[in-house]
Design a protein around this motif. Structure first.
Motif, PDB file in Angstrom:
ATOM      1  N   PHE A   6      34.442  36.457  45.541  1.00 29.55           N
ATOM      2  CA  PHE A   6      35.659  37.227  45.792  1.00 29.55           C
ATOM      3  C   PHE A   6      36.800  36.747  44.881  1.00 29.55           C
ATOM      4  N   VAL A   7      36.997  35.427  44.764  1.00 25.50           N
ATOM      5  CA  VAL A   7      38.024  34.882  43.882  1.00 25.50           C
ATOM      6  C   VAL A   7      37.702  35.220  42.426  1.00 25.50           C
ATOM      7  N   PHE A   8      36.420  35.154  42.063  1.00 24.23           N
ATOM      8  CA  PHE A   8      35.993  35.463  40.703  1.00 24.23           C
ATOM      9  C   PHE A   8      36.384  36.900  40.317  1.00 24.23           C
ATOM     10  N   MET A   9      36.103  37.842  41.192  1.00 20.49           N
ATOM     11  CA  MET A   9      36.422  39.239  40.892  1.00 20.49           C
ATOM     12  C   MET A   9      37.923  39.503  40.934  1.00 20.49           C
ATOM     13  N   MET A  10      38.610  38.905  41.902  1.00 19.66           N
ATOM     14  CA  MET A  10      40.035  39.169  42.038  1.00 19.66           C
ATOM     15  C   MET A  10      40.833  38.618  40.862  1.00 19.66           C
ATOM     16  N   CYS A  11      40.391  37.529  40.253  1.00 21.63           N
ATOM     17  CA  CYS A  11      41.101  36.992  39.089  1.00 21.63           C
ATOM     18  C   CYS A  11      41.148  38.018  37.960  1.00 21.63           C
ATOM     19  N   TYR A  12      40.061  38.731  37.744  1.00 18.51           N
ATOM     20  CA  TYR A  12      40.018  39.740  36.693  1.00 18.51           C
ATOM     21  C   TYR A  12      40.732  41.024  37.127  1.00 18.51           C
ATOM     22  N   ILE A  13      40.478  41.470  38.349  1.00 20.30           N
ATOM     23  CA  ILE A  13      41.057  42.740  38.803  1.00 20.30           C
ATOM     24  C   ILE A  13      42.576  42.666  38.859  1.00 20.30           C
ATOM     25  N   VAL A  14      43.104  41.534  39.347  1.00 20.47           N
ATOM     26  CA  VAL A  14      44.558  41.393  39.453  1.00 20.47           C
ATOM     27  C   VAL A  14      45.207  41.420  38.072  1.00 20.47           C
ATOM     28  N   THR A  15      44.633  40.712  37.112  1.00 14.02           N
ATOM     29  CA  THR A  15      45.224  40.708  35.762  1.00 14.02           C
ATOM     30  C   THR A  15      45.109  42.072  35.103  1.00 14.02           C
ATOM     31  N   TRP A  16      43.996  42.788  35.313  1.00 13.62           N
ATOM     32  CA  TRP A  16      43.868  44.132  34.744  1.00 13.62           C
ATOM     33  C   TRP A  16      44.941  45.070  35.308  1.00 13.62           C
ATOM     34  N   ILE A  17      45.103  45.043  36.633  1.00 12.72           N
ATOM     35  CA  ILE A  17      46.089  45.924  37.269  1.00 12.72           C
ATOM     36  C   ILE A  17      47.512  45.518  36.874  1.00 12.72           C
ATOM     37  N   MET A  18      47.771  44.234  36.820  1.00  9.72           N
ATOM     38  CA  MET A  18      49.123  43.767  36.474  1.00  9.72           C
ATOM     39  C   MET A  18      49.523  44.220  35.069  1.00  9.72           C
ATOM     40  N   PHE A  19      48.656  44.020  34.094  1.00  7.58           N
ATOM     41  CA  PHE A  19      48.992  44.431  32.730  1.00  7.58           C
ATOM     42  C   PHE A  19      48.942  45.952  32.577  1.00  7.58           C
ATOM     43  N   ALA A  20      48.121  46.640  33.379  1.00  6.86           N
ATOM     44  CA  ALA A  20      48.117  48.104  33.339  1.00  6.86           C
ATOM     45  C   ALA A  20      49.471  48.639  33.786  1.00  6.86           C
ATOM     46  N   GLU A  21      50.064  48.058  34.818  1.00  6.81           N
ATOM     47  CA  GLU A  21      51.397  48.475  35.255  1.00  6.81           C
ATOM     48  C   GLU A  21      52.434  48.228  34.163  1.00  6.81           C
ATOM     49  N   ILE A  22      52.337  47.076  33.500  1.00  8.19           N
ATOM     50  CA  ILE A  22      53.302  46.779  32.436  1.00  8.19           C
ATOM     51  C   ILE A  22      53.145  47.751  31.276  1.00  8.19           C
TER      52      ILE A  22
END
Length: 410
Positions: free
Chosen positions: A77-93
């Protein structure tokens, strides 16, 4: 009056201490008709739960070990969330940048100089974020040279993505290659046995390795877990004391290519020195055995543990042999690994047995002295005094029969 008050205060204090001690004992050990709580399970898992930890930020200071120690479901869960959170964060930016520069309204305008090409929605910004961080690069969406902030964002995302890759891949590799599963192929006998070996009372258990790739620099040690109360009334719960398994002679270092019987000699320094077969049934303790070694395939240190409670120790038994010679090689029969057979063993403790040997040795020396002087009709006064001081009559008629009765009451 003051002395009487002091005595009353001391008596109350002693009674409160004894009540607290009995309460602790009741908490640690269940009644005789219930199974007692183990300190370490048979498969090596510790039964100690840590609670009320206030400074949890200590775990964040060692984030690598914290992530590796997580269970697999939480680790993934931590492994996937590390990637998903950064993808979504930079997508918003990226989407905010495209929206502020009005790129979303000039997608097919050939005269418009966009900052990020072909980003007209949050989903397209998310796809661009994933393509950039994972270095996919389909070539349809890209950052142009028309804006500086787009290039800076792309560099920041590349650096953060590389750091996440290094951390997560490193944690995944360490977690997969951890030698915990190697301990499942290290076997411990179900029971301990107590019997005589080389004229000495010994506590023994058997260990074995199921793999052909053997442990390098294997070492064995043991701990006695037992609660006790000091002379001052302090109750020490689950006190740990060391078991000597041959540290002085090097017998604790093992060449574990076949099952071996580990022996603990019950001598004056042993915690079982004054324990007999009857007192063993009344005692409440646990022996934790720890086997450590280096895994030959990976070079990592492996530790296997097990424990033996007081009801898992067999008095007067030995292990059956499990090795034989067949077709020019030794063969191990693991179906006989836990099998034992009964042998004649005195029921008294090693301390009482040593006292009996000392008495018999003293008696033999006195008898030899007596027969040396039997030729004389009247023994000398010196001989009479030595016989009187040695107390041969008291030994032969009182103490020796009593101890012999205990020894041979099998």
């Amino acid at each position: 009056m003051s002395m009487v008050q002091n005595e009353e205060i001391q008596n109350r204090r002693d009674s409160s201490i004894s009540k607290k001690s009995s309460t602790c004992v009741n908490l640690l050990y269940s009644s005789s008709n219930k199974k007692r709580q183990r300190y370490v399970t048979k498969d090596g898992k510790s039964q100690v739960n840590l609670g009320n930890i206030e400074e949890k930020k200590r775990f964040l200071s060692d984030i690598f070990t914290t992530i590796v120690d997580l269970k697999y479901r939480w680790f993934l869960f931590v492994f996937m969330m590390c990637y998903i959170v950064t993808w979504i964060m930079f997508a918003e930016i990226y989407f905010i940048v495209a929206w502020l520069r009005d790129d979303v309204n000039h997608i097919r305008d050939q005269t418009w100089n966009p900052c990020i090409e072909n980003v007209d929605s949050f989903l397209s910004a998310l796809l661009f974020s994933v393509e950039s961080q994972r270095t996919i690069g389909y070539g349809y969406r890209m950052v142009t040279s028309n804006c500086t902030e787009g290039a800076i964002l792309l560099m920041i995302q590349s650096i953060i993505g590389s750091m996440i890759d290094a951390l997560m891949v490193g944690c995944m590799f360490v977690k997969i290659s951890r030698p915990k599963k190697r301990a499942q192929t290290l076997m411990f006998s179900t029971n301990c046995v107590i019997s005589y070996r080389d004229d000495e009372l010994c506590l023994m258990f058997r260990i074995g390795d199921l793999r052909d790739s053997h442990m390098v620099d294997a070492k064995i040690r043991a701990k006695l877990i037992k609660s006790r109360q000091t002379k001052e009334g302090e109750f020490i719960a689950l006190e740990q004391s060391e078991f000597n398994l041959g540290y002085n002679t090097g017998e604790d270092r093992l060449f574990l290519v076949e099952p071996q019987i580990i022996s603990h000699t019950i001598n004056t320094s042993s915690p079982f020195w004054a324990m007999s077969a009857d007192s063993l049934k009344r005692e409440q303790f646990e022996i934790v055995v720890i086997l450590e070694g280096i895994v030959e395939a990976t070079g990592m240190t492996c530790q296997a543990r097990t424990s033996y409670t007081d009801d898992e120790i067999l008095w007067g038994y030995r292990f059956e042999p499990c090795m034989s010679l067949e077709k020019g090689a030794f063969r191990v029969d693991y179906s006989r690994f836990d099998k034992t057979f009964e042998v004649t063993t005195p029921l008294v403790s090693a301390k009482e047995m040593q006292a009996l040997k000392d008495l018999e040795r003293n008696e033999q020396s006195i008898l030899s002295l007596y027969w040396d002087n039997v030729g004389n009709t009247y023994p000398s006064t010196d001989t009479e005094n030595r016989l009187s001081r040695s107390g041969i009559d008291h030994i032969s008629e009182e103490r020796t029969p009593e101890l012999k009765h205990k020894v041979f009451a099998v």
